[in-house]
Motif scaffolding. Structure first.
Motif, short mmCIF file in Angstrom:
data_model
loop_
_atom_site.label_atom_id
_atom_site.label_comp_id
_atom_site.label_asym_id
_atom_site.label_seq_id
_atom_site.Cartn_x
_atom_site.Cartn_y
_atom_site.Cartn_z
N ILE A 114 0.84 -1.20 0.00
CA ILE A 114 0.00 0.00 0.00
C ILE A 114 0.88 1.25 0.00
N PHE A 115 1.88 1.24 0.85
CA PHE A 115 2.80 2.37 0.95
C PHE A 115 3.51 2.61 -0.38
N LEU A 116 4.03 1.53 -0.99
CA LEU A 116 4.80 1.66 -2.22
C LEU A 116 3.93 2.03 -3.41
N THR A 117 2.67 1.60 -3.39
CA THR A 117 1.75 1.92 -4.48
C THR A 117 1.48 3.42 -4.55
N PHE A 118 1.40 4.06 -3.39
CA PHE A 118 1.12 5.50 -3.35
C PHE A 118 2.40 6.34 -3.27
N LEU A 119 3.55 5.69 -3.22
CA LEU A 119 4.81 6.44 -3.13
C LEU A 119 5.08 7.32 -4.35
N PRO A 120 4.69 6.92 -5.57
CA PRO A 120 4.88 7.82 -6.72
C PRO A 120 4.24 9.20 -6.55
N ILE A 121 3.15 9.28 -5.76
CA ILE A 121 2.55 10.59 -5.49
C ILE A 121 3.54 11.46 -4.72
N LYS A 122 4.23 10.83 -3.77
CA LYS A 122 5.25 11.56 -3.00
C LYS A 122 6.42 11.94 -3.90
N MET A 123 6.74 11.09 -4.87
CA MET A 123 7.81 11.41 -5.82
C MET A 123 7.45 12.66 -6.62
N LEU A 162 -6.32 14.19 -3.65
CA LEU A 162 -5.14 13.32 -3.56
C LEU A 162 -4.29 13.64 -2.34
N CYS A 163 -4.30 14.90 -1.92
CA CYS A 163 -3.52 15.28 -0.73
C CYS A 163 -4.02 14.52 0.49
N ARG A 164 -5.33 14.54 0.69
CA ARG A 164 -5.90 13.87 1.87
C ARG A 164 -5.74 12.36 1.79
N ILE A 165 -5.90 11.80 0.60
CA ILE A 165 -5.70 10.36 0.43
C ILE A 165 -4.24 10.00 0.67
N ASN A 166 -3.35 10.83 0.16
CA ASN A 166 -1.93 10.56 0.29
C ASN A 166 -1.47 10.57 1.74
N ILE A 167 -2.06 11.45 2.54
CA ILE A 167 -1.70 11.49 3.96
C ILE A 167 -2.00 10.14 4.63
N PHE A 168 -3.20 9.62 4.36
CA PHE A 168 -3.57 8.33 4.94
C PHE A 168 -2.68 7.21 4.42
N MET A 169 -2.47 7.17 3.12
CA MET A 169 -1.74 6.06 2.50
C MET A 169 -0.24 6.13 2.77
N PHE A 170 0.25 7.29 3.20
CA PHE A 170 1.67 7.41 3.54
C PHE A 170 1.94 7.04 4.99
N PHE A 171 1.08 7.51 5.90
CA PHE A 171 1.34 7.33 7.32
C PHE A 171 0.78 6.04 7.89
N LEU A 172 -0.40 5.61 7.45
CA LEU A 172 -1.00 4.40 8.01
C LEU A 172 -0.10 3.17 7.86
N PRO A 173 0.48 2.92 6.67
CA PRO A 173 1.37 1.75 6.56
C PRO A 173 2.60 1.84 7.46
N ILE A 174 3.08 3.07 7.70
CA ILE A 174 4.23 3.23 8.60
C ILE A 174 3.85 2.82 10.02
N TYR A 175 2.69 3.29 10.49
CA TYR A 175 2.24 2.93 11.83
C TYR A 175 1.97 1.43 11.95
N SER A 176 1.28 0.87 10.97
CA SER A 176 0.93 -0.55 11.02
C SER A 176 2.18 -1.43 10.92
N SER A 177 3.18 -1.00 10.16
CA SER A 177 4.41 -1.79 10.02
C SER A 177 5.09 -1.99 11.36
N GLY A 178 5.14 -0.92 12.17
CA GLY A 178 5.76 -1.04 13.48
C GLY A 178 5.05 -2.05 14.37
N LEU A 179 3.73 -2.06 14.31
CA LEU A 179 2.97 -3.00 15.14
C LEU A 179 3.09 -4.43 14.63
N PHE A 180 3.12 -4.62 13.32
CA PHE A 180 3.27 -5.97 12.77
C PHE A 180 4.68 -6.51 13.01
#
Length: 301
Positions: A54-63, A78-96
């Motif tokens: 999920i993080f990598l799929t939306f990473l081109p937006i950050k590029m 896209l700004c609001r979607i990008n915020i969710f798709m950038f930060f949520l995977p980071i938070y979930s990765s730490g817990l997993f």
């Protein structure tokens, strides 16, 4: 383009090129393993892989944002979607990653209890709880960031005539900061400090058990060491600076100017996770060896 934007773009490209093919390989390996005979570690690994994808799929937006010198030239939504798709995977990765460390420790320290037939149900339940916790916790800073958004250049402004370049999730009003900074501090505790403590406890205990027990093969011990190193790299390089900016921001009651630099490092999270996939999954190791062999055969002698 500024030096920071150039560095951000380069890091995003490197992360995408390294992370995406490895995440796809890991995803295919997890699906195949779960289809044959699922065990708890496979479920945790699958969720970690999905977070990375999920993080990598939306990473081109950050590029694109970095290529535009961090000016937001894309549609408002896209700004609001990008915020969710950038930060949520980071938070979930730490817990997993924390769940994986706890699972590895329980597997070695309590092998009898680990074989309980209910362990698969518990694993799925833990994954659901993690996903729900990440979404619910992330709603608070998300809502705080968009309070009085017309007074801060926080997202793409809907008006066509503006005096300054549009930016996404960058500048905040005093009211936004009053709501946002405590929410960020809670994220530090829930998604960084507590997971880091659990990971350290589990892996230190696991290494002590492996050192004392001569029955474990050398290859298994090396894989555990690799798993520990990969996890610590994620927490130390990707998560620590980012969460440190939250702590400093809460103390100084401001949004630190160097926070964007920590976001660069947080993207490297998807680069370090393949180390964890390699150490956990036998199928992943086989897939990587096949790919390396195929590339060697294609190269001219």
């Amino acid at each position: 383009m500024s030096d920071d934007s150039t560095a951000f773009l380069i890091i995003c490209i490197i992360t995408f090129l390294i992370g995406f093919p490895n995440a796809v390989l890991a995803f295919c390996s997890c699906i195949r393993k779960i289809h044959r005979k699922p065990i708890p570690i496979d479920i945790f690994m699958l969720n970690l892989v999905v977070s990375d994808l999920i993080f990598l799929t939306f990473l081109p937006i950050k590029m694109k944002e970095a290529a535009d010198n961090m000016v937001w030239n894309m549609p408002y939504i896209l700004c609001r979607i990008n915020i969710f798709m950038f930060f949520l995977p980071i938070y979930s990765s730490g817990l997993f990653l924390t769940a994986i460390s706890a699972e590895r420790y329980v597997c070695v320290a309590f092998p009898v209890k680990y074989k309980s037939p209910k362990r698969f149900i518990y694993t799925v339940l833990i994954c659901v709880i993690i996903c729900v916790l990440v979404v619910i916790t992330s709603i608070f800073p998300y809502k705080a960031a968009f309070l009085d958004s017309n007074k801060a250049d926080n997202t793409t402004n809907k008006h066509h005539l503006v005096a300054e370049p549009q930016r996404c999730y960058s500048n905040f009003t005093a009211k936004q900061l009053r709501e946002l900074l405590p929410a960020r501090l809670s994220i530090v505790v829930v998604f960084f400090l507590l997971p880091l403590f659990i990971c350290c406890f589990c892996y230190i205990s696991l290494i002590r058990i492996l050192i004392k027990c001569p029955l474990f093969k050398r290859q298994r011990k090396l894989r555990v060491i690799g798993l520990v190193v990969g996890t610590l790299l994620v927490f130390a390089i990707s998560f620590a600076p980012y969460n440190a900016s939250h702590i400093v921001g809460f103390i100084k009651k401001e949004n630190p100017n160097w926070r964007n630099k920590t976001l660069m490092l947080s993207t490297l999270n998807a680069c370090f996770d393949p180390i964890i996939f390699f150490c956990i999954s036998k199928d992943m190791r086989k897939a990587i060896k096949v790919c390396v062999k195929a590339l060697c055969n294609l190269m001219p002698i």
